[in-house]
Write an enzyme that holds these catalytic residues in place. Structure first.
Site, PDB file in Angstrom:
ATOM      1  N   GLU A 253       0.808  -1.212   0.000  1.00  0.00           N
ATOM      2  CA  GLU A 253       0.000   0.000   0.000  1.00  0.00           C
ATOM      3  C   GLU A 253       0.852   1.277   0.000  1.00  0.00           C
ATOM      4  OE1 GLU A 253      -2.852   2.670  -0.098  1.00  0.00           O
ATOM      5  OE2 GLU A 253      -3.376   0.537  -0.159  1.00  0.00           O
ATOM      6  N   THR A 295      -5.821   1.790  -5.546  1.00  0.00           N
ATOM      7  CA  THR A 295      -5.495   0.377  -5.349  1.00  0.00           C
ATOM      8  C   THR A 295      -6.290  -0.517  -6.306  1.00  0.00           C
ATOM      9  OG1 THR A 295      -4.962   0.739  -3.020  1.00  0.00           O
ATOM     10  CG2 THR A 295      -5.401  -1.524  -3.694  1.00  0.00           C
ATOM     11  N   HIS A 410      -1.550   3.309   4.765  1.00  0.00           N
ATOM     12  CA  HIS A 410      -2.617   3.981   4.014  1.00  0.00           C
ATOM     13  C   HIS A 410      -2.849   5.357   4.620  1.00  0.00           C
ATOM     14  CE1 HIS A 410      -6.418   4.824   2.067  1.00  0.00           C
ATOM     15  NE2 HIS A 410      -6.388   3.680   1.410  1.00  0.00           N
ATOM     16  N   ASP A 469       1.508  -0.124  -4.983  1.00  0.00           N
ATOM     17  CA  ASP A 469       0.276  -0.034  -5.773  1.00  0.00           C
ATOM     18  C   ASP A 469       0.024   1.362  -6.351  1.00  0.00           C
ATOM     19  OD1 ASP A 469      -0.373   1.159  -3.356  1.00  0.00           O
ATOM     20  OD2 ASP A 469      -2.280   0.112  -3.102  1.00  0.00           O
ATOM     21  N   HIS A 470       0.422   2.402  -5.631  1.00  0.00           N
ATOM     22  CA  HIS A 470       0.248   3.771  -6.126  1.00  0.00           C
ATOM     23  C   HIS A 470       1.019   4.715  -5.212  1.00  0.00           C
ATOM     24  CE1 HIS A 470      -2.562   4.487  -2.786  1.00  0.00           C
ATOM     25  NE2 HIS A 470      -3.193   3.379  -3.139  1.00  0.00           N
TER      26      HIS A 470
END
Length: 627
Positions: A253, A295, A410, A469-470
């Site tokens: 994440e 995500t 996150h 993921d980003h």
């Protein structure tokens, strides 16, 4: 002329509301969105583009009678300010503007409350100053109650249309083909305004839905010819080296590459990943290619080697399309496929999409023991998540393909003091400051997971793919990021380079090697398939095997920016990748622009037209050479 002047005087309160909403929007452009103006024309467009939409929105109040008309002016002013405020909150995290598909993602709203509160500021109340002023005037009866309006509403709506057309004409001279470059939302808002952008967005979404109705089987032929012309043969030394092995696909994440081999006040941020990459195939110029779906976009891209949408998330807008995804392909070749993610199964519409993609099982939050003590932020801590996943892994038949999605790192990057292993950074951005301890915790959790896998006897006969993921830190924190990276400022070139995320492919028994080839998440599917000994020749994919000797060092981002070995194209500017300086000859990037647009457009055609329903893949691919 006298009648027109009299009509305007009768609508004094209405025009005051239009002026206040226009000023509020312009101030928001400059202060919160920080939209730059390179010349006087761009500044003029920023100033006038809220006028037509304010005239139109508040003009609805003129359809009401007497005192109710004045009340509706206040109500609609509140609606306008509320639209601006929702965009502001969205922009603070995503550095992007809200779109209709995102608004329709209501299943996610219940889980976002903590993040939304983190994005709020006391100063936001000033965004509603216009509403307060208007309400005070109405409450104190300082506004005359005008009788019936006859022609005024029609004239006002006609004026709104004329103002918009004038605005659009000026914008087109400044930025030709403005509305055909719909993936560049910043440019559209800058030229026609945030309210008009939302109207245009509704048009785009209705248009995309019509594409499926109009599509037929002939449309897939052109796309297939395009992708197969770009097919790359695998590396013969690596093709099939992981055949029959279990696959651990670990989505990390919000992990960006700038933390790898880096530290905070002398404390390593990712000590385990630093070590693991030395024993693995590591790609240091690997980019995430997500947009608003974050995500879920990365999941979609990795599973399909297709791009996500330019707005919203495919997981919501096209959840039940036909796809030829990795889980389905592997399932037809003897694999059991699953996802382990300790979150609500409806978040990002995963309960629907995972069936579409061909997963056999989704181990959601109900598969885990989640308590207040073992949770933080968005849910179950990563260490506990991985620990509890071991028993679930043992239940599965082998070989398996299992995707793990972490949670702790996150936004807003919350972590208890007992789990902090390094200090927070000290900058003006609390988000960036907290980011480093949560990354460090995730790194520790992954390290423990590898130890548990070894103890469970699952390590030797497996392949591990770990990727970010980003992004975790948006452009809204550029000042703090420049301070951390010891730069004077973060340029558009730097912003693109900060979209790099780690890709680590770990195969026990293989020596480590670092690759500087440029690639993106869209390349993971063909890369993994070749490692497993699966042909990709007949599949429709927009990525290519990162190990292939024929792989082109190239990645296109969803917003149209792209990267090669030597160039970075960002914000319509061509940069030298080695120096970060703007190219003297911008034509260096021109040969890649059509390809980047074609990649995105052909991928969109597949999604919007649901073209893979016309595609009949042969997924029985084991033991087939690529020759």
């Amino acid at each position: 002329m006298t009648k027109i002047k009299a009509g305007f005087r009768r609508l004094t309160f209405y025009w005051l509301a239009v002026a206040l909403l226009t000023i509020t929007t312009y101030v928001l452009y400059k202060v919160a969105f920080a939209i730059p103006a390179d010349n006087m024309m761009q500044e003029f467009l920023l100033l006038i583009n809220p006028i037509s939409s304010s005239v139109l929105l508040l003009g609805i109040a003129l359809l009401f009678k007497n005192r109710m008309r004045n009340i509706m002016v206040v109500v609609l002013s509140f609606v306008g300010s509320l639209i601006l405020y929702v965009n502001l909150l969205f922009y603070r995290f995503y550095t992007d503007f809200l779109t209709l598909p995102v608004l329709l993602q209501t299943n996610n709203m219940q889980d976002l409350s903590g993040s939304v509160f983190e994005l709020m500021s006391f100063w936001d109340v000033f965004l509603f100053t216009n509403v307060a002023v208007l309400w005070i005037l109405v409450a104190r009866k300082k506004v005359p109650v005008v009788g019936r309006l006859k022609r005024e509403p029609s004239l006002i709506f006609a004026l709104a249309i004329l103002l918009f057309l004038g605005n659009l004409s000026l914008a087109q001279t400044e930025r030709p083909q403005l509305l055909t470059r719909s993936f560049d939302r910043d440019m559209i808002v800058k030229n026609i305004g945030v309210f008009n952008f939302h109207i245009y967005d509704v048009f785009l979404q209705s248009q995309s839905r019509a594409q499926r109705v109009l599509a037929d089987s002939s449309d897939i032929v052109e796309v297939k010819n395009y992708t197969q012309a770009n097919h790359k043969e695998p590396n013969p030394d690596l093709f099939g080296v992981a055949e029959g092995k279990n696959v651990f696909m670990i989505s990390l994440e919000s992990l960006q590459s700038f933390v790898i081999d880096n530290d905070v006040y002398g404390q390593e941020i990712t000590p385990f990943l630093n070590q693991l990459k030395e024993e693995s195939y590591y790609f240091e110029n690997f980019y995430h290619q997500t947009e608003q779906g974050k995500t879920s976009d990365s999941e979609f891209i990795v599973a399909n080697s297709l791009f996500g949408r330019s707005s919203g998330a495919v997981f919501f807008t096209h959840a039940q399309n036909d796809y030829n995804a990795l889980p389905e392909i592997l399932g037809e070749n003897g694999y059991y496929s699953s996802v382990m993610h300790a979150n609500n199964r409806t978040f990002w519409n995963r309960d629907v999409v995972y069936n579409t993609l061909g997963y056999d099982r989704f181990f959601d939050v109900d598969s885990y023991e989640v308590t207040e003590e073992n949770s933080v932020g968005w849910g179950l801590k990563d260490k506990e998540f991985f620990e509890q996943s071991i028993d679930l892994l043992k239940e599965q038949p082998q070989p398996f393909y299992t995707k793990f999605i972490t949670l702790t790192n996150h936004f807003p990057f919350e972590l208890g003091e007992e789990d902090k292993m390094i200090e927070e950074y000290d900058s003006n951005s609390g988000t960036l400051n907290r980011y480093f301890p949560t990354v460090r915790y995730m790194d520790y959790a992954v390290e423990q997971f590898f130890e548990d896998i070894k103890e469970a006897g699952l390590y030797e006969d497996s392949i591990f793919i770990l990727y970010g993921d980003h992004y975790g830190i948006s452009d809204n924190h550029n000042r703090a990021m420049a301070m951390y990276l010891d730069k004077e400022e973060i340029t558009p070139f730097d912003s693109v380079q900060l979209q790099r995320v780690p890709l680590i492919i770990h195969i026990p028994g293989h020596e480590g090697e670092t690759f500087d080839t440029v690639g993106g998440q869209i390349d993971i599917k063909p890369t993994l398939m070749h490692l497993l000994g699966l042909s990709t020749k007949e599949d429709i994919q927009f990525g290519s095997d990162l190990f292939s000797p024929e792989h082109e060092s190239y990645a296109v981002l969803r917003n149209g920016n792209f990267i090669t070995d030597d160039l970075v194209y960002a914000s319509n500017t061509c940069y030298d990748k080695h120096t970060g300086e703007e190219m003297e000859d911008p034509s260096s990037c021109e040969e890649f622009i059509p390809r980047a647009q074609s990649d995105l457009e052909y991928s969109d055609k597949i999604i919007y037209g649901d073209l893979l329903r016309f595609f009949e893949p042969d997924n029985d691919l084991f033991d087939r050479s690529e020759e």
